[in-house]
Design a protein around this motif. Structure first.
Motif, PDB file in Angstrom:
ATOM      1  N   LYS A   1       4.437 -14.281  32.405  1.00  0.00           N
ATOM      2  CA  LYS A   1       4.102 -14.128  30.994  1.00  0.00           C
ATOM      3  C   LYS A   1       5.400 -14.144  30.180  1.00  0.00           C
ATOM      4  O   LYS A   1       5.891 -13.094  29.754  1.00  0.00           O
TER       5      LYS A   1
ATOM      6  N   TYR B   1       4.788 -17.339  20.457  1.00  0.00           N
ATOM      7  CA  TYR B   1       4.136 -18.421  21.187  1.00  0.00           C
ATOM      8  C   TYR B   1       3.739 -17.863  22.554  1.00  0.00           C
ATOM      9  O   TYR B   1       4.497 -17.967  23.525  1.00  0.00           O
TER      10      TYR B   1
ATOM     11  N   ALA C   1       2.105 -18.455  25.215  1.00  0.00           N
ATOM     12  CA  ALA C   1       1.601 -19.251  26.340  1.00  0.00           C
ATOM     13  C   ALA C   1       1.935 -18.551  27.657  1.00  0.00           C
ATOM     14  O   ALA C   1       3.013 -17.973  27.800  1.00  0.00           O
TER      15      ALA C   1
ATOM     16  N   GLN D   1       3.593 -20.609  34.550  1.00  0.00           N
ATOM     17  CA  GLN D   1       2.886 -21.280  35.641  1.00  0.00           C
ATOM     18  C   GLN D   1       3.756 -21.228  36.898  1.00  0.00           C
ATOM     19  O   GLN D   1       4.378 -22.228  37.285  1.00  0.00           O
TER      20      GLN D   1
ATOM     21  N   GLN E   1      -2.259 -23.830  19.980  1.00  0.00           N
ATOM     22  CA  GLN E   1      -3.101 -22.749  20.497  1.00  0.00           C
ATOM     23  C   GLN E   1      -2.418 -21.955  21.607  1.00  0.00           C
ATOM     24  O   GLN E   1      -2.903 -20.883  21.991  1.00  0.00           O
ATOM     25  N   ALA E   2      -1.318 -22.471  22.125  1.00  0.00           N
ATOM     26  CA  ALA E   2      -0.546 -21.777  23.169  1.00  0.00           C
ATOM     27  C   ALA E   2      -1.406 -21.392  24.361  1.00  0.00           C
ATOM     28  O   ALA E   2      -1.206 -20.339  24.978  1.00  0.00           O
ATOM     29  N   ASN E   3      -2.367 -22.239  24.690  1.00  0.00           N
ATOM     30  CA  ASN E   3      -3.297 -21.923  25.789  1.00  0.00           C
ATOM     31  C   ASN E   3      -3.013 -22.726  27.060  1.00  0.00           C
ATOM     32  O   ASN E   3      -3.760 -22.621  28.034  1.00  0.00           O
ATOM     33  N   ILE E   4      -1.954 -23.530  27.060  1.00  0.00           N
ATOM     34  CA  ILE E   4      -1.552 -24.276  28.247  1.00  0.00           C
ATOM     35  C   ILE E   4      -0.271 -23.644  28.788  1.00  0.00           C
ATOM     36  O   ILE E   4       0.672 -23.402  28.028  1.00  0.00           O
TER      37      ILE E   4
END
Length: 275
Positions: free
Chosen positions: A63, A82, A84, A87, A127-130
């Motif tokens: 995170k 932001y 996001a 990963q 959207q900062a969702n990736i």
């Protein structure tokens, strides 16, 4: 709209000043439109000049925080976030590919996203969702090394990873002028030379840009903001043609010219300049 993305694209984005987050201009609008054409992207990998390390590192933070790594700007800029996710799994795949290519590389599991990462993504993927992760730039990186870095990372595109080289087509902060100042001739000439070389995929010329391009050392007193372009070029594949997203120049000398490889034709493409 492209609904069957088979290989994620590659971007080189000129992120200009941090205020680009608040002042999107033509490039921000184009990025927002292009971001809606990216279904199937699983993660974003950013190479930014604002994360330079002694040796290559990969960001595995689950995170990552939004890092405001700048000073002296409007208070509103420091309120932007932001959020996001990271990963780590794909970041470790990047580490595997880099190791396989002969790069000594370690992980950083704590660092956040610097403004070279989150500012352009603020417009491209608002959207900062990736998920987003980064690969650092070694201090000693040169043009050949940047190209090789991109080539090593290129297979990630087939796993749905959007690769972004974030930098600036011109970056001489000593020459910054008030916002309404007309574009300096040297910045225009340098940007046009680079555009021709990118359009024509003249890799050898781009590797030797510091000697061949007009005003190269004035356009880039240091190389760190130019090298992400070579990373992006290295991550492109044979047969892909670069497209210019926007070509405005702000503050008199900062070219916002940016490129994308591997997407359907963008709206109102910028033409190649005359020889």
């Amino acid at each position: 709209m492209n609904t069957t993305l088979q290989r994620a694209p590659v971007f080189f984005i000129s992120h200009g000043a941090p205020t680009f987050a608040l002042e999107p201009g033509p490039l921000g609008a184009h990025l927002k439109a292009l971001g809606k054409q990216l279904p199937g992207v699983k993660a974003v990998l950013v190479v930014s000049p604002h994360w330079q390390t002694r040796a290559l590192q990969v960001l595995t933070t689950p995170k990552p925080e939004t890092v405001h790594d700048f000073g002296g700007f409007p208070a509103a800029l420091y309120q932007l976030q932001y959020p996001a996710p990271g990963q780590p799994e794909l970041a470790l795949e990047a580490l595997r590919l880099l190791t396989q290519a002969g790069w000594p590389v370690t992980v950083d599991a704590h660092r956040g996203l610097d403004h070279g990462a989150w500012v352009p993504l603020f417009h491209l993927l608002p959207q900062a969702n990736i998920p987003v992760f980064q690969v650092s730039m070694p201090h000693q990186l040169d043009t050949a090394g940047a190209l090789a870095l991109g080539r090593a990372l290129a297979p990630l595109r087939d796993q749905g990873v959007l690769i972004v080289g974030s930098g600036s087509l011109t970056h001489n902060l000593y020459d910054i002028q008030p916002p309404a100042t007309p574009a300096a001739a040297y910045a225009v000439e340098f940007a046009h030379w680079i555009r021709k070389a990118v359009y024509r995929a003249e890799v050898d010329a781009l590797l030797d840009y510091r000697r061949l391009a007009p005003h190269a050392e004035r356009a880039h007193p240091t190389q760190e903001h130019f090298l992400p372009l070579l990373v992006a070029l290295g991550a492109s594949v044979e047969g892909e043609t670069a497209q210019v997203i926007a070509d405005d120049i702000i503050y008199g000398v900062l070219s916002m010219e940016s490129y994308v490889w591997g997407m359907n034709p963008v709206a109102a493409p910028v033409p190649e300049v005359a020889a």
